[in-house]
Design an enzyme around this catalytic site. Structure first.
Site, PDB file in Angstrom:
ATOM      1  N   LYS A  98       0.828  -1.210   0.000  1.00 42.06           N
ATOM      2  CA  LYS A  98       0.000   0.000   0.000  1.00 42.06           C
ATOM      3  C   LYS A  98       0.867   1.269   0.000  1.00 42.06           C
ATOM      4  CE  LYS A  98      -3.962  -2.206   2.289  1.00 42.06           C
ATOM      5  NZ  LYS A  98      -4.954  -2.085   3.401  1.00 42.06           N
ATOM      6  N   THR A 149      -5.354  -7.107  10.733  1.00 40.90           N
ATOM      7  CA  THR A 149      -5.766  -5.878  10.032  1.00 40.90           C
ATOM      8  C   THR A 149      -5.380  -4.652  10.847  1.00 40.90           C
ATOM      9  OG1 THR A 149      -7.652  -7.068   9.127  1.00 40.90           O
ATOM     10  CG2 THR A 149      -7.754  -4.663   9.039  1.00 40.90           C
ATOM     11  N   TYR A 198     -12.869  -1.344  -2.828  1.00 40.48           N
ATOM     12  CA  TYR A 198     -13.299  -1.511  -1.439  1.00 40.48           C
ATOM     13  C   TYR A 198     -14.805  -1.315  -1.265  1.00 40.48           C
ATOM     14  CZ  TYR A 198      -8.548  -2.054   0.301  1.00 40.48           C
ATOM     15  OH  TYR A 198      -7.293  -2.540   0.572  1.00 40.48           O
ATOM     16  N   ARG A 224       2.595  -5.952   9.062  1.00 37.15           N
ATOM     17  CA  ARG A 224       1.820  -4.849   9.642  1.00 37.15           C
ATOM     18  C   ARG A 224       2.324  -4.493  11.035  1.00 37.15           C
ATOM     19  NH1 ARG A 224      -4.104  -6.991   7.548  1.00 37.15           N
ATOM     20  NH2 ARG A 224      -4.224  -5.680   5.682  1.00 37.15           N
ATOM     21  N   GLU A 245      -9.462 -10.197  -7.740  1.00 43.78           N
ATOM     22  CA  GLU A 245      -8.506  -9.111  -7.535  1.00 43.78           C
ATOM     23  C   GLU A 245      -7.355  -9.181  -8.550  1.00 43.78           C
ATOM     24  OE1 GLU A 245      -9.470  -8.785  -2.756  1.00 43.78           O
ATOM     25  OE2 GLU A 245      -7.454  -9.395  -3.372  1.00 43.78           O
ATOM     26  N   HIS A 298      -1.905  -5.606   1.560  1.00 45.59           N
ATOM     27  CA  HIS A 298      -3.196  -6.274   1.347  1.00 45.59           C
ATOM     28  C   HIS A 298      -2.915  -7.685   0.849  1.00 45.59           C
ATOM     29  CE1 HIS A 298      -7.235  -7.097  -0.262  1.00 45.59           C
ATOM     30  NE2 HIS A 298      -6.595  -7.600  -1.312  1.00 45.59           N
ATOM     31  N   ARG A 346      -1.364 -13.983   4.147  1.00 45.90           N
ATOM     32  CA  ARG A 346      -2.122 -13.259   5.177  1.00 45.90           C
ATOM     33  C   ARG A 346      -1.481 -13.434   6.559  1.00 45.90           C
ATOM     34  NH1 ARG A 346      -6.825 -10.661   3.999  1.00 45.90           N
ATOM     35  NH2 ARG A 346      -7.627 -10.942   6.106  1.00 45.90           N
ATOM     36  N   PHE A 358     -14.601   3.870   8.397  1.00 48.90           N
ATOM     37  CA  PHE A 358     -13.247   4.118   7.885  1.00 48.90           C
ATOM     38  C   PHE A 358     -13.198   4.184   6.357  1.00 48.90           C
ATOM     39  CE2 PHE A 358     -13.742  -0.471   8.616  1.00 48.90           C
ATOM     40  CZ  PHE A 358     -13.456  -0.981   7.357  1.00 48.90           C
ATOM     41  N   ASN A 407      -2.037   0.334   6.761  1.00 48.18           N
ATOM     42  CA  ASN A 407      -1.490  -0.911   7.316  1.00 48.18           C
ATOM     43  C   ASN A 407      -0.628  -1.692   6.317  1.00 48.18           C
ATOM     44  OD1 ASN A 407      -3.525  -1.789   5.701  1.00 48.18           O
ATOM     45  ND2 ASN A 407      -4.637  -2.922   7.259  1.00 48.18           N
TER      46      ASN A 407
END
Ligand code: ADP
Length: 187
Positions: free
Chosen positions: A20, A103, A61, A117, A141, A130, A97, A69, A127
């Site tokens: 990100k 998260t 999203y 993270r 995706e 993804h 993950r 948020f 964070n």
């Protein structure tokens, strides 16, 4: 160049990973995430750097529209360059993950400080990374970020070679390839 390796034996799973804008903004963090990918023996199938506009961000999203948020998230994801990867590994989705961590960064810093993270995240929104959360999400995706990538073709032609033979890491392009002129090792 890195040395040769033995390829994995099980069918490779694909996932979509994003670094990100908060992480791409810091070259050392981007490098650290890239090294985490390599040292955990992911194959980098595709990689691209890109910038989203607000519309891209809203669309991606969509499922979070209405959450408190959401606006912050949409603006953040359109705030600067990102890097997207298609990663392959025997358990690419859950493994990536697990490396990302929880998260919520403030939780990750306490419970999982060694995750990406936990180590690099700035806030619960910013964070750092993804990862797709299911095979269906990964497929959707990957199509968003790599519209020219044909999963069926990859499984028919590249996956068996990557899994069954030796893998070449093209350091200039920062992706793994079916063997060519430069042999190198994952990790
Ligand atoms: P994950 O990215 O871990 O799969 P989600 O899909 O639930 O998590 O959320 C998508 C993104 O929305 C998160 O990565 C984070 O950037 C942001 N986000 C989620 N929950 C919060 C929250 N409580 N506060 C701020 N941002 C959040």
């Amino acid at each position: 160049m890195r040395a040769m390796l033995r390829a994995p034996q099980r069918v490779l799973q694909l996932t979509l990973a994003i670094v990100k804008p908060d992480a791409v903004a810091h070259p050392l963090v981007l490098d650290a995430v890239h090294e985490t990918i390599l040292s955990n023996r992911f194959l980098i199938v595709r990689s691209r750097d890109l910038v989203w506009n607000r519309q891209d961000s809203q669309q991606f999203y969509q499922e979070h529209a209405g959450r408190f948020f959401y606006q912050r998230l949409v603006e953040f994801m359109a705030s600067g360059p990102m890097r997207a990867y298609i990663l392959a590994h025997e358990e690419a989705i859950p493994f990536w993950r697990s490396l990302m961590g929880p998260t919520k960064v403030f939780r990750a810093q306490h419970t999982d400080p060694d995750t990406i993270r936990g180590a690099f995240g700035l806030t619960d929104t910013r964070n750092s990374v993804h990862g797709s959360d299911s095979a269906a999400s990964a497929r959707r995706e990957i199509a968003v970020f790599f519209p020219d990538f044909c999963e069926q073709h990859w499984y028919q032609h590249e996956e068996p070679q990557l899994r069954g033979g030796l893998v070449c890491y093209d350091a200039a392009a920062a992706i793994h390839r079916v063997p060519g002129d430069g042999w190198t090792e994952r990790g």
